[in-house]
Write an enzyme that holds these catalytic residues in place. Structure first.
Site, PDB file in Angstrom:
ATOM      1  N   TYR A 117      -2.813  -0.504  10.816  1.00 35.09           N
ATOM      2  CA  TYR A 117      -2.972  -1.121   9.055  1.00 35.09           C
ATOM      3  C   TYR A 117      -1.087  -0.042   8.106  1.00 35.09           C
ATOM      4  O   TYR A 117      -0.669  -0.670   8.121  1.00 35.09           O
ATOM      5  CB  TYR A 117      -4.158   0.546   8.635  1.00 35.09           C
ATOM      6  N   SER A 172       0.871  -1.072  -0.133  1.00 32.36           N
ATOM      7  CA  SER A 172       0.196  -0.287   0.374  1.00 32.36           C
ATOM      8  C   SER A 172       0.903   1.437  -0.347  1.00 32.36           C
ATOM      9  O   SER A 172       2.113   1.309   0.379  1.00 32.36           O
ATOM     10  CB  SER A 172      -1.374   0.296   1.118  1.00 32.36           C
TER      11      SER A 172
END
Length: 279
Positions: A165, A152
């Site tokens: 995250y 990501s």
């Protein structure tokens, strides 16, 4: 074929076999579609019964869909076995299944939410990758294949998620580098870090986010506005780097590499122009 017809060009993954976790929707499903187009056969490990049924109905014998949980080594091992039993080998493992924290910040979470969110998110985003790699490694060593892990923009800089995250994606970076070191020279291990897209990515149930999709809290216009390339990417737009890394003909030299597929976001990083610390 008619004598005047030109044969379709062979794909970059012709004859290869891939296993993709979380392949029932979003980027995972786009990877299934693209890998089939490139000539591969595909196995999928997917938690949702409904998505497994949809994969089987749509793709037939070209895809073997295994229902299971990436947090279970037994389920990862079963997905590898079912893929190899159907197609005879395994060339590519893609660790892709993940959950997001919807940007929940350190100060917005209670200590209990922080602890419980960690205990739910890290087993999917980090342990799931590790167990999938463990299950797939023997077959990939045989085929001298590759592993690719979905990262990501949060693997490179903050602001694309909250601390849970972001920390999980930074942990995945370390996992990629270590596995690239340990599995060389037989297996290439790399990562691709997409930016925001429309997907079925959801959050931890412990944070009340199990039914929240990533686009429930963000709009295509908002995502496009922060990207230097000024467009809202679709999941399919990110599949090319995975194909490149998986292809033996086009990638003999990249291992331990992280491709930051973020529509130019790294040029300036994620900046918030309003708000700040709310105490």
């Amino acid at each position: 074929m008619d004598a005047n017809q030109t044969p379709a060009p062979a794909g970059w993954l012709q004859g290869d076999v891939a296993l993709i976790t979380g392949g029932g929707s979003g980027l995972g499903l786009a990877l299934v579609e693209r890998f089939l187009l490139e000539g591969a056969k595909v196995g999928v490990l997917e938690r949702s019964h409904e998505k497994v049924d949809a994969l089987r109905a749509r793709f037939g014998d070209d895809v073997v869909a295994t229902q299971g949980d990436v947090r279970s080594y037994e389920d990862n091992s079963r997905a590898v076995a079912e893929t190899v039993n159907r197609f005879g080998k395994l060339d590519i493992f893609i660790g892709n299944a993940a959950i997001w924290d919807h940007g929940a910040s350190l100060m917005s979470l209670t200590p209990e939410q922080l602890a419980n969110g960690f205990d739910e998110l890290f087993p999917v985003n980090v342990k799931g990758y590790l167990l999938g790699a463990k299950a797939a490694a023997p077959e990939l060593i045989k085929s001298e294949g590759s592993m690719i892990f979905t990262l990501s923009n949060s693997a490179f800089y903050p602001g694309g998620g909250g601390p849970l995250y972001t920390a999980s994606k930074h942990a995945a970076v370390g996992l990629i580098r270590e596995l690239a070191y340990e599995l060389a020279p037989k297996v290439r291990v790399n990562g691709v870090g997409p930016c925001g897209m429309a997907s079925d990515l959801r959050g931890p149930a412990s944070l009340g986010q199990e039914n929240m999709r990533i686009m429930d809290s963000r709009s295509p216009e908002a995502i496009a506005s922060i990207l230097p390339l000024q467009f809202f990417p679709q999941a399919a737009d990110f599949t090319g780097p995975f194909v490149l890394l998986a292809s033996r003909a086009n990638n003999r030299t990249l291992s331990g590499v992280l491709l930051n597929a973020d529509a130019g976001l790294a040029i300036r990083g994620i900046r918030h122009t309003a708000g700040g610390l709310n105490l």
